[in-house]
Design an enzyme around this catalytic site. Structure first.
Site, short mmCIF file in Angstrom:
data_model
loop_
_atom_site.label_atom_id
_atom_site.label_comp_id
_atom_site.label_asym_id
_atom_site.label_seq_id
_atom_site.Cartn_x
_atom_site.Cartn_y
_atom_site.Cartn_z
N ARG A 190 4.56 -12.78 9.93
CA ARG A 190 5.26 -11.50 9.75
C ARG A 190 6.62 -11.57 10.41
O ARG A 190 6.80 -12.29 11.38
CB ARG A 190 4.53 -10.36 10.49
CG ARG A 190 3.19 -10.03 10.09
CD ARG A 190 2.67 -8.92 11.00
NE ARG A 190 3.09 -7.61 10.57
CZ ARG A 190 2.52 -6.94 9.58
NH1 ARG A 190 1.52 -7.46 8.92
NH2 ARG A 190 2.95 -5.74 9.25
N LYS A 204 3.90 0.89 9.80
CA LYS A 204 4.11 2.12 9.02
C LYS A 204 3.50 3.32 9.73
O LYS A 204 4.03 4.42 9.65
CB LYS A 204 3.49 1.96 7.64
CG LYS A 204 4.39 1.20 6.68
CD LYS A 204 3.84 1.22 5.27
CE LYS A 204 2.85 0.11 5.07
NZ LYS A 204 2.36 -0.01 3.69
N GLU A 218 0.87 -1.16 0.00
CA GLU A 218 0.00 0.00 0.00
C GLU A 218 0.92 1.22 0.00
O GLU A 218 1.78 1.33 0.86
CB GLU A 218 -0.86 -0.02 1.27
CG GLU A 218 -1.98 0.97 1.20
CD GLU A 218 -2.85 0.98 2.45
OE1 GLU A 218 -2.74 0.05 3.28
OE2 GLU A 218 -3.62 1.95 2.59
P1 ATP Z 1 1.83 -1.91 8.06
O1 ATP Z 1 0.92 -2.65 8.96
O2 ATP Z 1 3.17 -1.61 8.61
O3 ATP Z 1 1.19 -0.72 7.39
P2 ATP Z 1 1.14 -3.52 5.84
O4 ATP Z 1 1.09 -4.98 6.00
O5 ATP Z 1 -0.14 -2.80 5.82
O6 ATP Z 1 2.15 -2.95 6.89
P3 ATP Z 1 1.59 -3.37 3.05
O7 ATP Z 1 2.17 -2.26 2.27
O8 ATP Z 1 0.15 -3.64 2.90
O9 ATP Z 1 1.96 -3.11 4.56
O10 ATP Z 1 2.43 -4.70 2.83
C1 ATP Z 1 2.83 -5.21 1.59
C2 ATP Z 1 3.15 -6.66 1.77
O11 ATP Z 1 4.20 -6.82 2.72
C3 ATP Z 1 1.97 -7.44 2.30
O12 ATP Z 1 1.86 -8.65 1.61
C4 ATP Z 1 2.29 -7.65 3.74
O13 ATP Z 1 1.69 -8.80 4.23
C5 ATP Z 1 3.82 -7.72 3.73
N1 ATP Z 1 4.37 -7.31 5.02
C6 ATP Z 1 4.14 -6.16 5.68
N2 ATP Z 1 4.77 -6.15 6.87
C7 ATP Z 1 5.42 -7.33 6.97
C8 ATP Z 1 6.26 -7.94 7.97
N3 ATP Z 1 6.55 -7.32 9.11
N4 ATP Z 1 6.76 -9.16 7.72
C9 ATP Z 1 6.49 -9.79 6.56
N5 ATP Z 1 5.72 -9.28 5.59
C10 ATP Z 1 5.18 -8.08 5.78
MG MG Z 2 -1.69 -3.25 4.33
#
Ligand code: ATP
Ligand code: MG
Length: 560
Positions: A266, A276, A42
């Site tokens: 994760r 984020k 995102e």
């Molecule tokens: P945040 O909660 O920090 O905003 P998010 O999961 O919403 O993170 P995205 O940009 O949606 O962030 O993530 C893109 C991809 O990276 C998704 O498939 C997500 O599952 C993966 N991802 C995000 N954070 C992690 C993590 N800590 N470990 C492994 N994969 C991750």
């Molecule tokens: Mg997300």
């Protein structure tokens, strides 16, 4: 050839992880001829080390099995998203060394998603609900109690169609209406209790501008996007496992390409956090200098810190892929950084902090002797640097002790030490200022101990040094862990995570380096011998060099 000595050792075969097992089975059974994964960020922040794990999995699997990976921005929330993030994400993925097949956006599919929504309305599978979000939430019931039907649930197809089109055309304010799937308000899986498909948001989108004022929800978007692209294995983090049945339901209901979702744990790292939202708060409130502050777990932050893509990928390989929650020791990542830099970094000598001056009383005034040393001791015959030696040198304050115990092998009164690559010196006199602080040491060097031409004589200690006249001064930024608490995910609800910021995560001091550092063009961090790895900060100018500490030579972290 020097390279031959550094040939990679064949990796021991490791057990397949569960995703590799699934993919091998799918390829063996002929379910798919080739695989297609996607990375779906995102664009509401910069990528962090958690994303690196996801990138390594998605791109790694595709590469291993001859498949491909799409980069798809999950850009359905116009109020939090920005092109700045879109561009930074691409830069970071390239930096890690991955190349996507197609660059796509969920917003590319807004027309298709809208058509499917009208189709669902026409089939009686969706309706416009006038309830507020609070009412909808209250009406969903609980795990043990069924929800209540919305009073608007039984609108006619014609009315629903008219209202949904009016929503699209901007007739209603944010929150006034939503489009919901008509599934089952008593469904044991709460996700199926008439999930919201569209909400009204009068906001400009970074790609579609003002074309839309209704935006699709995650669950209604993600699976369909995967399906449109023919993604075979849609890999995401564990928290999405409860969404999977709904993911499958939309695909089945619409009768489209059957993408499948798989979840892994994760990555969490000690002494840092990877939400984020919180990282954005640290940036916006000035706790760090920006997304690329070298203390941040963002990819641009660790890049500025001197971490290498090779080290990050080695770490991701090491931690593997599991379904169990992982709180990994950040020391493991630091160790991968150290291993990579130890093999590749050029060596220089530098003294930091508050050095002590060495005056060689038997050195001819004005004389400079040049020594040669390999840039990397792993390649003794490889490129060399030239190091000037004079009668006035700087050494690290920690390398001298006035009342030293017997086992202290660095410099002490009447003691001897070798100045790395050069002579053995003896300390004859300690010079102090009015406050009794040691400022200089009068020493004599032993001309018979020149490492090439002298007689071999050994002393227990070897210390690093720089010639005072030739040393290049720099600003030395010593970085440490961002937080004082190992498990930042485990801090109590009533405590603010910012209370745990490490006040000593950045200490700025002076440093003096041997002049050859100025000609280093390796593009990666260097090793300051006996001190640690340091990398040139991009804010350096011709007259002002800034060196960021990447990591120490050993694991020396000791916060209480
Ligand atoms: P945040 O909660 O920090 O905003 P998010 O999961 O919403 O993170 P995205 O940009 O949606 O962030 O993530 C893109 C991809 O990276 C998704 O498939 C997500 O599952 C993966 N991802 C995000 N954070 C992690 C993590 N800590 N470990 C492994 N994969 C991750
Ligand atoms: Mg997300």
């Amino acid at each position: 050839m020097a390279e031959e000595t550094n040939a990679p050792v064949a990796e021991p075969a490791r057990k397949l992880n569960f995703l590799e097992e699934i993919i091998e089975a799918d390829l063996a059974s002929g379910k798919y001829k080739s695989i297609l994964t996607r990375f779906p960020p995102e664009p509401n922040g910069y990528l962090h080390l958690g994303h690196a794990k996801s990138l390594c999995i998605n791109f790694g699997l595709a590469m291993k099995y001859g498949g491909k990976t799409n980069l798809r921005y999950d850009d359905t929330n116009p109020t939090k998203e920005d092109v700045e993030y879109v561009d930074a994400i691409k830069e970071d993925i390239h930096w890690l060394g991955f190349q996507w097949e197609k660059e796509l956006y969920a917003s590319d599919y807004f027309d298709q998603l809208y058509e499917w929504a009208e189709m669902m309305i026409q089939r009686g599978q969706a309706y416009v609900d006038d309830q507020s979000l609070e009412e909808i939430r209250a009406g969903r019931g609980t795990i043990s109690e069924p929800g209540k039907d919305s009073p608007y649930r039984n609108r006619s197809v014609e009315e629903n169609l008219r209202l949904f089109r009016e929503m699209r055309d901007g007739k209603y304010a944010d929150g006034e209406k939503v489009l919901r799937a008509k599934i089952d308000m008593a469904h044991p899986n709460m996700m199926f209790r008439d999930p919201i498909l569209y909400r009204i948001k009068h906001a400009s989108h970074h790609r579609t501008g003002d074309k839309w004022c209704i935006y699709p929800m995650y669950d209604y978007t993600h699976g369909q996007c995967d399906s449109i692209e023919n993604i075979t294995h849609s890999i995401c983090t564990m928290e999405f496992d409860v969404h999977r049945p709904l993911y499958d339901w939309f695909i089945e209901t619409l009768g489209i390409f059957p993408s499948h979702q798989y979840e892994f744990a994760r990555l969490n790292l000690t002494y840092t956090l990877m939400s984020k939202r919180k990282l954005l708060e640290l940036v916006e409130k000035g706790y760090v200098s920006g997304w690329d502050d070298p203390r941040m777990p963002t990819l641009c932050g660790v890049r500025r810190r001197g971490y290498t893509p090779e080290a990050i990928k080695a770490f991701c390989e090491q931690i593997g892929v599991t379904k169990r929650d992982q709180l990994m020791d950040i020391g493991g990542l630091e160790s991968c950084v150290r291993t990579d830099l130890n093999a590749r970094a050029n060596r220089y000598m530098a003294v930091t902090g508050d050095p002590i001056r060495i005056i060689l009383t038997n050195w001819e005034k004005g004389r400079t002797e040049w020594f040669e040393a390999p840039l990397n001791p792993a390649f003794p015959d490889g490129p060399k640097r030239r190091i000037p030696f004079t009668g006035e040198l700087l050494i690290d304050r920690a390398d001298f002790m006035e009342d030293a115990p017997k086992k202290y092998f660095r410099l002490k009164p009447d003691g001897e030490v070798r100045l790395k690559y050069t002579y053995i010196v003896r300390c004859n006199k300690v010079i102090k200022d009015q406050d009794g602080k040691v400022t200089a040491l009068e020493c004599t060097y032993d001309p018979d101990t020149h490492p090439q031409s002298g007689q071999w004589r050994s002393v227990k200690g070897t210390i690093h040094w720089v010639s005072a006249e030739h040393a290049r001064k720099f600003e030395c930024r010593l970085y440490d862990r961002l937080f004082t608490e190992a498990d930042m995910g485990g801090i109590p609800e009533d405590r603010d995570y910012k209370e745990f910021l490490n006040p000593e995560s950045l200490v700025v001091t002076d440093g003096w380096a041997e002049p050859a550092l100025m000609d280093d063009n390796s593009g990666i961090a260097v090793q300051f011998e006996r001190v640690g790895y340091f990398v040139k900060d991009p804010d350096s100018t011709d007259g002002h060099l800034i060196m960021n500490k990447t990591v120490g030579l050993k694991d020396s972290f000791k916060l209480a």
